[in-house]
Design a protein around this motif. Structure first.
Motif, PDB file in Angstrom:
ATOM      1  N   ILE A  10      -1.870  -0.930  -3.177  1.00 54.08           N
ATOM      2  CA  ILE A  10      -1.489  -0.119  -4.156  1.00 54.08           C
ATOM      3  C   ILE A  10      -0.319   0.444  -3.736  1.00 54.08           C
ATOM      4  O   ILE A  10       0.177   1.576  -3.117  1.00 54.08           O
ATOM      5  CB  ILE A  10      -2.355   0.952  -4.547  1.00 54.08           C
ATOM      6  N   ASP A  11       0.807  -0.530  -4.272  1.00 56.17           N
ATOM      7  CA  ASP A  11       2.276   0.129  -3.703  1.00 56.17           C
ATOM      8  C   ASP A  11       2.716   1.266  -4.513  1.00 56.17           C
ATOM      9  O   ASP A  11       2.924   1.594  -5.692  1.00 56.17           O
ATOM     10  CB  ASP A  11       3.282  -1.125  -4.110  1.00 56.17           C
ATOM     11  N   GLY A  12       3.051   2.307  -3.441  1.00 52.29           N
ATOM     12  CA  GLY A  12       3.556   3.521  -3.845  1.00 52.29           C
ATOM     13  C   GLY A  12       2.655   4.606  -4.266  1.00 52.29           C
ATOM     14  O   GLY A  12       2.925   5.660  -5.105  1.00 52.29           O
ATOM     15  N   GLY A  13       1.222   4.190  -3.889  1.00 54.64           N
ATOM     16  CA  GLY A  13       0.113   5.092  -4.468  1.00 54.64           C
ATOM     17  C   GLY A  13       0.262   6.455  -3.384  1.00 54.64           C
ATOM     18  O   GLY A  13       0.268   6.404  -2.277  1.00 54.64           O
ATOM     19  N   TYR A  43       8.624   2.562   2.970  1.00 54.31           N
ATOM     20  CA  TYR A  43       9.232   1.642   2.087  1.00 54.31           C
ATOM     21  C   TYR A  43       8.586   0.443   2.147  1.00 54.31           C
ATOM     22  O   TYR A  43       8.057   0.294   3.337  1.00 54.31           O
ATOM     23  CB  TYR A  43      10.750   1.515   2.103  1.00 54.31           C
ATOM     24  N   THR A  44       8.288  -0.582   1.383  1.00 57.31           N
ATOM     25  CA  THR A  44       7.494  -1.607   1.158  1.00 57.31           C
ATOM     26  C   THR A  44       7.589  -2.330   2.488  1.00 57.31           C
ATOM     27  O   THR A  44       6.746  -2.771   3.165  1.00 57.31           O
ATOM     28  CB  THR A  44       7.526  -2.481   0.022  1.00 57.31           C
ATOM     29  N   ASN A  45       8.681  -3.262   2.584  1.00 58.42           N
ATOM     30  CA  ASN A  45       8.819  -4.214   3.683  1.00 58.42           C
ATOM     31  C   ASN A  45       8.496  -3.958   5.018  1.00 58.42           C
ATOM     32  O   ASN A  45       7.643  -4.674   5.667  1.00 58.42           O
ATOM     33  CB  ASN A  45      10.063  -5.386   3.341  1.00 58.42           C
ATOM     34  N   SER A 211      -2.268   1.967   0.482  1.00 56.41           N
ATOM     35  CA  SER A 211      -1.057   2.190   0.001  1.00 56.41           C
ATOM     36  C   SER A 211      -0.172   1.926   0.984  1.00 56.41           C
ATOM     37  O   SER A 211      -0.309   2.382   2.238  1.00 56.41           O
ATOM     38  CB  SER A 211      -0.877   3.672  -0.753  1.00 56.41           C
ATOM     39  N   ASP A 212       1.118   1.614   0.720  1.00 54.52           N
ATOM     40  CA  ASP A 212       2.275   1.525   1.901  1.00 54.52           C
ATOM     41  C   ASP A 212       2.868   2.763   2.003  1.00 54.52           C
ATOM     42  O   ASP A 212       3.400   3.153   3.261  1.00 54.52           O
ATOM     43  CB  ASP A 212       3.087   0.194   1.610  1.00 54.52           C
ATOM     44  N   HIS A 213       3.271   3.424   1.094  1.00 56.55           N
ATOM     45  CA  HIS A 213       3.962   4.940   1.206  1.00 56.55           C
ATOM     46  C   HIS A 213       3.587   5.600  -0.250  1.00 56.55           C
ATOM     47  O   HIS A 213       3.388   4.974  -1.069  1.00 56.55           O
ATOM     48  CB  HIS A 213       5.422   4.511   1.363  1.00 56.55           C
ATOM     49  N   GLY A 214       3.705   6.934  -0.402  1.00 53.98           N
ATOM     50  CA  GLY A 214       3.798   7.835  -1.173  1.00 53.98           C
ATOM     51  C   GLY A 214       5.245   7.653  -2.007  1.00 53.98           C
ATOM     52  O   GLY A 214       6.141   6.986  -1.511  1.00 53.98           O
TER      53      GLY A 214
HETATM   54 ZN    ZN Z   1       6.105   0.143  -1.610  1.00 52.86          ZN
END
Ligand code: ZN
Length: 371
Positions: A10-13, A43-45, A211-214
């Motif tokens: 859930i990217d940015g959850g 951040y995602t990557n 989640s990757d990050h808030g």
């Molecule tokens: Zn992300």
């Protein structure tokens, strides 16, 4: 027989939103819930390369927004590659090919984050991998729910910069905007979990929802979304680990993204490949089983663009965290911040240079992790 592995990002959850959501909290009754899952990078990557490899990006090479292709694939073996070597069908999906290491994937799908119905698209992929099960093969499925990111990109990143007064003065609007995106993520997750249930995949799958990050809703001036700082509203995320052979519980101590890859390998009794570099992460199984386990410090870093338009090529803010304390080193101006996370969870009262012993311990940890 080996289990399938499903990872849903859930990217940015945000973890605070997950803990208020009935869809997410319902998961707690059938999972091990980690409310203090610390990201290597907000951040995602870089976050996802660390998750997939069990190693920090300052060792793997993916330590910045720009360094996806610097991942040292001959030295670091990803979970996808371990499962591929085990004969798994490996299938991934994301909104760009840059977010995760693609080594080991039989199929990697790219969705259109602006147009595609992700519930439908990902349900179709679950149908696809299920057919592999029906043919006697195991699968690894990785899914990205990208629409929180998409909404923030269109309605925050494109409109404001990190120093837009208007953004930081309207926290209520920011909260509402984020909540709208999060509630769509809840709808998505509900549909996907039902699909998993309908296809009877719970019994023979290890499922990680993470989640990757808030994302900021305006907490700290200088960061309108994520990637600029290492405060808890971005680096502290959530994870739910589901498997029929582990008992549901909540783990209150801090864990790290880098711990999940070795945890899944441990659950499957897959030995580490010694022709690759050692891992930074550790299996969480002893912690889950309640046997003695000392908490590890969590290292994070990011590249703050400061007044530039794009993030720098190398990280310029670093942090080391325990469940109770965090030290941040702002390398770009050589300042430090120390926070008592228990009594000051929003990190407002900088205790650096106030004579606390923990500062030296964390500084030594940070220096070690920096290598
Ligand atoms: Zn992300």
């Amino acid at each position: 027989m080996d289990k399938n592995v499903i990872i849903i990002l859930i990217d940015g959850g945000r973890v605070d939103r997950a803990m208020k959501s009935s869809i997410f909290t319902n998961l707690q009754s059938k999972s091990v819930f980690f409310p203090q899952t610390i990201s290597y990078a907000p951040y995602t990557n870089a976050a996802m390369h660390a998750l997939f490899s069990g190693c920090y990006g300052n060792r793997t090479g993916t330590d910045s927004y720009w360094h996806t292709y610097r991942f040292k694939k001959n030295k670091f073996k990803t979970i996808t590659e371990y499962l591929k070597d085990r004969g798994y069908f490996t299938c991934g999906d994301g909104h760009t090919k840059l977010i995760i290491p693609r080594q080991g994937f039989d199929e990697f799908h790219i969705h259109d984050e602006n147009k595609d119905d992700l519930s439908k698209h990902h349900s179709d992929l679950i149908d696809l991998v299920k057919t592999k099960n029906d043919q006697g093969n195991r699968f690894f499925l990785y899914l990205t729910y990208s629409n929180i990111h998409t909404g923030i990109k269109d309605e925050v990143l494109k409109i404001y910069n990190n120093f837009s007064e208007e953004y930081f003065q309207n926290k209520t609007i920011n909260e509402k905007r984020y909540d709208g995106f999060f509630s769509k993520a809840e709808n998505y997750l509900e549909i996907i979990l039902k699909k998993i249930q309908d296809l009877d995949l719970y019994k023979n799958s290890i499922i990680l929802i993470i989640s990757d990050h808030g994302i900021s809703v305006g907490e700290k001036f200088g960061e309108r979304a994520y990637g600029a700082f290492c405060y808890d509203y971005t680096i502290k995320t959530f994870a739910y680990l589901i498997s029929s052979d582990i008992t549901s519980r909540e783990i209150v101590s801090q864990v790290r993204h880098i711990d999940f890859m070795p945890t899944i390998l441990d659950m499957m009794k897959i030995k580490l490949d010694t022709s690759y570099e050692s891992l930074d992460g550790e299996s969480l199984i002893p912690l889950i089983n309640g046997s003695k386990f000392e908490e590890n410090t969590a290292y994070s870093e990011t590249g703050n663009p400061l007044d530039g338009k794009a993030p720098p090529k190398a990280p310029n803010i670093k942090s080391v965290r325990t469940s109770k304390w965090k030290l941040i080193y702002n390398e770009y101006n050589n300042t430090k911040e120390l926070y008592d996370l228990v009594n000051d969870p929003h990190e407002n009262n900088n205790l650096v240079n106030s004579g606390l012993e923990i500062e030296e311990f964390l500084w030594n940890e940070l220096t070690k992790k920096q290598g």
